[in-house]
Design a protein around this motif. Structure first.
Motif, short mmCIF file in Angstrom:
data_model
loop_
_atom_site.label_atom_id
_atom_site.label_comp_id
_atom_site.label_asym_id
_atom_site.label_seq_id
_atom_site.Cartn_x
_atom_site.Cartn_y
_atom_site.Cartn_z
N HIS A 172 0.83 -1.20 0.00
CA HIS A 172 0.00 0.00 0.00
C HIS A 172 0.87 1.26 0.00
CE1 HIS A 172 -2.68 -2.97 2.38
NE2 HIS A 172 -2.88 -3.12 1.06
N ILE A 173 1.94 1.23 0.78
CA ILE A 173 2.87 2.37 0.82
C ILE A 173 3.54 2.56 -0.54
CG2 ILE A 173 5.17 3.02 1.68
CD1 ILE A 173 3.13 3.98 3.54
N LEU A 174 3.96 1.46 -1.16
CA LEU A 174 4.64 1.55 -2.46
C LEU A 174 3.71 2.14 -3.52
CD1 LEU A 174 6.58 -1.84 -2.48
CD2 LEU A 174 7.56 0.45 -2.32
N GLU A 175 2.44 1.73 -3.51
CA GLU A 175 1.51 2.28 -4.50
C GLU A 175 1.26 3.76 -4.25
OE1 GLU A 175 -3.00 1.55 -6.28
OE2 GLU A 175 -2.15 0.13 -4.85
N ALA A 176 1.14 4.16 -3.00
CA ALA A 176 0.92 5.57 -2.67
C ALA A 176 2.12 6.42 -3.08
CB ALA A 176 0.64 5.73 -1.17
N ILE A 177 3.33 5.89 -2.87
CA ILE A 177 4.55 6.62 -3.29
C ILE A 177 4.60 6.75 -4.81
CG2 ILE A 177 7.07 6.47 -3.39
CD1 ILE A 177 6.95 5.17 -0.59
N GLN A 178 4.17 5.71 -5.49
CA GLN A 178 4.19 5.73 -6.95
C GLN A 178 3.31 6.85 -7.50
OE1 GLN A 178 1.67 2.96 -8.72
NE2 GLN A 178 1.82 4.18 -10.58
#
Length: 505
Positions: free
Chosen positions: A489-495
């Motif tokens: 979830h964090i990786l998608e938000a950063i993307q």
């Protein structure tokens, strides 16, 4: 003895009670209106005189004084014509209105005695109900909007003679609204959008948490097409939201069918609009586009074509969810809790990142995007790139595109989680969380925390941008039906901030 008629005045989205006091005495003929009245109110003298005479009654040739109390608050508009006329007829004993103190009157009079509609009638009815008034005499064309509330007894009239006959004979029942017409079906549907899987995912996340989003992409890639379909996937309006946005449109006179607004607003101002039309103001302190988009979507197409000062004016409404308008004539506060959707090209030629070659230099691109200042970009949660449409996406019939109804079901589920989570708060979406709420509901494990720390230090993120990533992560976890925020979830938000970090900062 002075005759007192109940009426009301508008102040922003709210109203306050006004007593129309009419006193007629001997003396040189005159007609004075006092009580901090504006030009439209003072001009009512001529409308009232002609309406009374043309309705077959006598206008007194005496000293007439009308006081609008409280006298320290400004009165605007033409809604006092009707109560002033009734007060004059009562003071000259041409009619007897024994229980006039039970009614609130409002309406503009034409010269031949017709009662014309006024803006903000619904707001006045709601204020009257809060003050224990239940009976309202309103213009016929305001009947639909005023009868939205269940407890009100609405008596609509088309002209002064009809109203006076009612006062004499009481031969009319309150106006009854059969049913509120619900308009929730949209002609535009997400099934019309071919391809663009990543962009549609970003839109879904934005809609699920009411996050602000900017769509970047070459001309013709479908940015506007996608943005116009966002209202079709948003949750339905609650009754409280519908009343609030209907009040705003009533104040502006934009209730075309005089019915309750049951769809979330979608406002799409042209890029030549002024700061006043976007934020609100003018001498009458009217709401702007940011308030008319309340509970819905404010779409800025060709965002970089807007004047930079106009875009910068969005900073405060995006942060506070309200807008305060202060002028010499007074100050009002309007709600402006909207979802901002912007669409823009990534460079002057428009083809950076597409299949067509870009003719712009890095300097050209940075200069072009510099109209979006750092503080404004900090208030955007998601940045999504809209790619060129491939021919295979247009012709592939093997997989049917998801409909808006299918996407909306997932968004409704995520919103239900948020509604339960924030049941004891005065907000209901992840995007509205404050610092203390983020600490409580956006806890990270060790892996997620180390990833976010790396990104925070590498791109020198602000605290606001850091909080935006956490809010978006929380929304993605809700869509994924997860109780805690995980690494994915964090990786998608950063993307969703990746394009911003690489090309703008």
């Amino acid at each position: 003895m002075a005759i007192v008629i109940n009426s009301a005045a508008l102040s922003g989205i709210n109203a306050f009670m006004v007593s129309v006091e009419v006193d007629i005495t001997r003396g040189l003929p005159s007609f004075n209106i006092v009580g901090l009245a504006d030009t439209a109110v003072r001009e009512s003298k001529e409308r009232v005189r002609s309406a009374i005479i043309n309705s077959g009654f006598n206008f007194p040739v005496k000293r007439i004084t009308v006081n609008l109390a409280p006298a320290n608050l400004r009165k605007e508009g033409s809604l006092y014509d009707l109560p002033i006329a009734i007060g004059i007829l009562m003071a000259t004993n041409q009619i007897s209105f024994s229980n006039s103190n039970e009614y609130i009157l409002l309406g503009e009079l034409s010269l031949n005695g017709n009662i014309n509609p006024v803006n903000g009638a619904l707001t006045i009815v709601l204020e009257g109900l809060s003050k224990s008034f239940t009976k309202f005499i309103v213009p016929l064309k305001n009947a639909e909007e005023c009868s939205i509330t269940e407890k009100s007894q609405i008596y609509p009239f088309g002209n002064l003679i009809e109203l006076i006959n009612f006062i004499k004979y009481r031969d009319m029942l309150p106006y009854h609204k059969s049913k509120i017409k619900s308009k929730t079906k949209y002609k535009l549907d997400f099934s019309d959008v071919s391809g663009q899987t990543a962009c549609k995912r970003a839109i879904e996340v934005a809609a699920a948490g009411k996050h602000n989003i900017i769509l970047l992409g070459p001309p013709g890639s479908g940015k506007t097409m996608i943005a116009r379909r966002i209202p079709s996937i948003l949750p339905k309006l609650s009754y409280k939201e519908a009343i609030e946005i209907t009040k705003l449109y009533s104040i502006c006179g934009e209730l075309n069918d005089n019915n309750m607004i049951t769809r979330r607003p979608f406002r799409n101002p042209h890029h030549t609009c002024t700061k006043t039309s976007l934020i609100g103001g003018s001498t009458k302190l009217t709401p702007g586009e940011v308030s008319l988009a309340h509970t819905g979507v404010l779409f800025l197409d060709e965002m970089l074509e807007f004047n930079k000062n106009v875009l910068e004016a969005l900073r405060q409404p995006l942060e506070d969810k309200t807008v305060m308008i202060s002028r010499a004539s007074g100050s009002v506060i309007y709600p402006s809790n909207f979802m901002l959707v912007g669409a823009l090209n990534p460079c002057p030629c428009g083809f950076y990142g597409s299949s067509k070659p870009c003719t712009c230099t890095d300097y050209d691109r940075k200069k072009y995007l510099s109209k979006l200042s750092g503080p404004l970009l900090d208030r955007i949660d998601i940045f999504a790139f809209v790619n060129d449409i491939k021919y295979s996406d247009l012709t592939n019939r093997e997989f049917e595109n998801e409909s808006s109804e299918t996407v909306r079901k997932r968004i409704n589920y995520a919103r239900s989680i948020q509604k339960e989570r924030f049941s004891k708060c005065n907000f209901y979406c992840n995007s509205d969380m404050k610092s203390e709420d983020i600490k409580k509901y956006c806890k990270l494990d060790a892996k997620s925390s180390s990833i976010l720390e790396f990104v925070y230090n590498k791109y020198h993120l602000s605290i606001r941008a850091y909080n935006k990533i956490l809010k978006v992560s929380r929304t993605i976890a809700d869509l994924d039906k997860k109780e805690n925020i995980e690494k994915e979830h964090i990786l998608e938000a950063i993307q969703y901030r990746n394009f911003l970090n690489e090309h703008i900062i």
